[in-house]
Enzyme design. Sequence first.
Site, PDB file in Angstrom:
ATOM      1  N   CYS A   1       0.813  -1.228   0.000  1.00 53.92           N
ATOM      2  CA  CYS A   1       0.000   0.000   0.000  1.00 53.92           C
ATOM      3  C   CYS A   1       0.842   1.273   0.000  1.00 53.92           C
ATOM      4  O   CYS A   1       0.304   2.366  -0.166  1.00 53.92           O
ATOM      5  CB  CYS A   1      -0.911   0.009   1.215  1.00 53.92           C
ATOM      6  SG  CYS A   1      -1.921  -1.453   1.298  1.00 53.92           S
TER       7      CYS A   1
ATOM      8  N   HIS B   1      -3.347   6.810   3.375  1.00 61.19           N
ATOM      9  CA  HIS B   1      -3.781   5.534   2.805  1.00 61.19           C
ATOM     10  C   HIS B   1      -5.117   5.165   3.434  1.00 61.19           C
ATOM     11  O   HIS B   1      -5.321   5.323   4.637  1.00 61.19           O
ATOM     12  CB  HIS B   1      -2.740   4.452   3.084  1.00 61.19           C
ATOM     13  CG  HIS B   1      -3.219   3.083   2.735  1.00 61.19           C
ATOM     14  ND1 HIS B   1      -3.844   2.806   1.532  1.00 61.19           N
ATOM     15  CD2 HIS B   1      -3.206   1.909   3.436  1.00 61.19           C
ATOM     16  CE1 HIS B   1      -4.175   1.527   1.505  1.00 61.19           C
ATOM     17  NE2 HIS B   1      -3.804   0.967   2.641  1.00 61.19           N
TER      18      HIS B   1
ATOM     19  N   ASN C   1     -10.463  -0.300   0.534  1.00 65.02           N
ATOM     20  CA  ASN C   1      -9.004  -0.202   0.530  1.00 65.02           C
ATOM     21  C   ASN C   1      -8.493  -0.634  -0.850  1.00 65.02           C
ATOM     22  O   ASN C   1      -8.571  -1.813  -1.194  1.00 65.02           O
ATOM     23  CB  ASN C   1      -8.453  -1.107   1.635  1.00 65.02           C
ATOM     24  CG  ASN C   1      -6.941  -1.120   1.689  1.00 65.02           C
ATOM     25  OD1 ASN C   1      -6.262  -0.638   0.789  1.00 65.02           O
ATOM     26  ND2 ASN C   1      -6.402  -1.699   2.752  1.00 65.02           N
TER      27      ASN C   1
HETATM   28  N1  ACO Z   1     -18.249  -9.166   9.718  1.00 63.29           N
HETATM   29  C1  ACO Z   1     -18.618  -9.489  10.971  1.00 63.29           C
HETATM   30  N2  ACO Z   1     -17.732  -9.842  11.919  1.00 63.29           N
HETATM   31  C2  ACO Z   1     -16.429  -9.858  11.583  1.00 63.29           C
HETATM   32  C3  ACO Z   1     -15.973  -9.543  10.302  1.00 63.29           C
HETATM   33  C4  ACO Z   1     -16.947  -9.190   9.351  1.00 63.29           C
HETATM   34  N3  ACO Z   1     -16.623  -8.861   8.079  1.00 63.29           N
HETATM   35  N4  ACO Z   1     -14.633  -9.642  10.267  1.00 63.29           N
HETATM   36  C5  ACO Z   1     -14.251 -10.031  11.496  1.00 63.29           C
HETATM   37  N5  ACO Z   1     -15.340 -10.168  12.293  1.00 63.29           N
HETATM   38  C6  ACO Z   1     -15.388 -10.562  13.692  1.00 63.29           C
HETATM   39  C7  ACO Z   1     -14.232 -11.434  14.090  1.00 63.29           C
HETATM   40  O1  ACO Z   1     -14.485 -12.773  13.779  1.00 63.29           O
HETATM   41  C8  ACO Z   1     -14.167 -11.183  15.574  1.00 63.29           C
HETATM   42  O2  ACO Z   1     -15.155 -11.962  16.198  1.00 63.29           O
HETATM   43  P1  ACO Z   1     -14.858 -12.672  17.621  1.00 63.29           P
HETATM   44  O3  ACO Z   1     -14.601 -11.543  18.560  1.00 63.29           O
HETATM   45  O4  ACO Z   1     -16.117 -13.411  17.863  1.00 63.29           O
HETATM   46  O5  ACO Z   1     -13.665 -13.519  17.379  1.00 63.29           O
HETATM   47  C9  ACO Z   1     -14.575  -9.726  15.719  1.00 63.29           C
HETATM   48  O6  ACO Z   1     -15.271  -9.403  14.490  1.00 63.29           O
HETATM   49  C10 ACO Z   1     -13.409  -8.783  15.868  1.00 63.29           C
HETATM   50  O7  ACO Z   1     -12.406  -9.112  14.893  1.00 63.29           O
HETATM   51  P2  ACO Z   1     -11.093  -8.279  14.745  1.00 63.29           P
HETATM   52  O8  ACO Z   1     -10.237  -8.870  13.683  1.00 63.29           O
HETATM   53  O9  ACO Z   1     -10.488  -8.074  16.105  1.00 63.29           O
HETATM   54  O10 ACO Z   1     -11.702  -6.901  14.223  1.00 63.29           O
HETATM   55  P3  ACO Z   1     -11.005  -5.532  14.127  1.00 63.29           P
HETATM   56  O11 ACO Z   1     -11.779  -4.554  14.891  1.00 63.29           O
HETATM   57  O12 ACO Z   1      -9.531  -5.620  14.349  1.00 63.29           O
HETATM   58  O13 ACO Z   1     -11.220  -5.188  12.593  1.00 63.29           O
HETATM   59  C11 ACO Z   1      -9.995  -5.151  10.522  1.00 63.29           C
HETATM   60  C12 ACO Z   1     -10.658  -6.013  11.591  1.00 63.29           C
HETATM   61  C13 ACO Z   1     -11.048  -4.273   9.921  1.00 63.29           C
HETATM   62  C14 ACO Z   1      -9.375  -6.050   9.486  1.00 63.29           C
HETATM   63  C15 ACO Z   1      -8.923  -4.282  11.178  1.00 63.29           C
HETATM   64  O14 ACO Z   1      -8.091  -5.076  11.988  1.00 63.29           O
HETATM   65  C16 ACO Z   1      -8.047  -3.540  10.211  1.00 63.29           C
HETATM   66  O15 ACO Z   1      -8.477  -2.600   9.582  1.00 63.29           O
HETATM   67  N6  ACO Z   1      -6.764  -3.895  10.147  1.00 63.29           N
HETATM   68  C17 ACO Z   1      -5.741  -3.103   9.479  1.00 63.29           C
HETATM   69  C18 ACO Z   1      -5.779  -3.170   8.036  1.00 63.29           C
HETATM   70  C19 ACO Z   1      -4.678  -2.244   7.548  1.00 63.29           C
HETATM   71  O16 ACO Z   1      -4.235  -1.332   8.196  1.00 63.29           O
HETATM   72  N7  ACO Z   1      -4.197  -2.436   6.390  1.00 63.29           N
HETATM   73  C20 ACO Z   1      -3.161  -1.479   5.962  1.00 63.29           C
HETATM   74  C21 ACO Z   1      -2.150  -2.030   5.217  1.00 63.29           C
HETATM   75  S1  ACO Z   1      -2.605  -3.421   4.362  1.00 63.29           S
HETATM   76  C22 ACO Z   1      -3.463  -2.992   3.034  1.00 63.29           C
HETATM   77  O17 ACO Z   1      -3.958  -1.901   3.033  1.00 63.29           O
HETATM   78  C23 ACO Z   1      -3.540  -3.936   1.890  1.00 63.29           C
END
Ligand code: ACO
Length: 328
Positions: free
Chosen positions: A112, A253, A283
């Site tokens: 990214c 980003h 994204n």
């Molecule tokens: N719908 C419903 N529930 C979901 C989904 C979904 N699509 N995805 C995950 N969950 C659930 C999980 O299973 C978990 O459930 P549990 O508590 O029962 O186990 C709960 O939601 C929380 O999951 P987390 O992974 O902790 O959710 P988080 O709040 O961290 O959000 C996300 C996930 C959106 C992927 C976040 O971590 C994120 O944005 N990460 C960074 C991405 C990033 O910065 N990328 C930048 C560089 S990479 C690139 O851009 C290619």
Amino acid sequence: MKTTILGTGSFLPEKVLTNADLEKIVDTSDEWIRTRTGISERRVADENTPSSELAVRAAQNALDMAGLKPEDIDIIIVGTVTPDYSFPSTACLIQNKLGARKIMSYDFSAGCTGFIYGLKQADAFIKAGMAKYVLVIAVEELTKITNWTDRGTCVLFGDGSGAAVVGPSKDDEHGILATYTAADGSLGDLLILKAGGSAMPASHETVDKNLHTLYMAGNDVFKHAVRQMEESALKGFELSGISMEQLDWLVPHQANIRIIDFLARRLKLSMEQVVVTIHKYGNTSASSIPIALDEAVRDGRIEKDSNVLMVAFGAGFTWGSVTMRWGI
Ligand code: ACO
């Protein structure tokens, strides 16, 4: 001597995939996706439209704004993790499709952070006297490497391309003021496409195990993204001499609205000073910054004399920033 962006361009495929559409594919909800990521919909390229097609359209738009023709360009560099092929490079395909001269054209992989790395390379080539005009393109079709059974990632990504023509600045007041780039390969496993390269060549097993799609440890990536994007922004201020108070526009980003909110708060910016596109495009990896930049330039938010900070974080890990005083 300073270099500057002389024209920006972007191109998004027409097809829209909404959160409601995703509710039919995986166990998710519009509410979860919007509140946890800020995304409402994203664009998807069809089967017969490879990355180079999006990139050519974005590049043409950037050339038009710059008032230049393909034959004026001296180097084409393309940041992508979803090239048309491993080889030939997507940059070579674009060189041919645009009708550019037989100039150096190559791809590079910085996740990214691709557009930031690309601007830095363009800046260096021009300052070294190796080129006058460099076409920097970021293009991604992440939906083609998405695991549609993984609700943690498949709701995040979209397709699109953004481009910039970089050339010499007319004066010393405007243009790229500072570039900052960094990487930490020890954390590469947290965001990786495992199969299809020399480490794990394609086999029936890699296909069966879905290893040709993106894997991301979202939570861990989130923590690093927040930290390194803030560090990149602070480096941008330090290296450019622009203070937080003097900044007009942050173009981050677009990975997650919560990361963007956090960054804006740390930099004491109101969200009115942040260019946000994540709600409509998701994204788009390396393309997200040039797409957002192009929108803000075309609708007049970013104008001559605006102080602009672009900040990225991505696979590698890679991260960095470019600070500019807008000159067109
Ligand atoms: N719908 C419903 N529930 C979901 C989904 C979904 N699509 N995805 C995950 N969950 C659930 C999980 O299973 C978990 O459930 P549990 O508590 O029962 O186990 C709960 O939601 C929380 O999951 P987390 O992974 O902790 O959710 P988080 O709040 O961290 O959000 C996300 C996930 C959106 C992927 C976040 O971590 C994120 O944005 N990460 C960074 C991405 C990033 O910065 N990328 C930048 C560089 S990479 C690139 O851009 C290619």
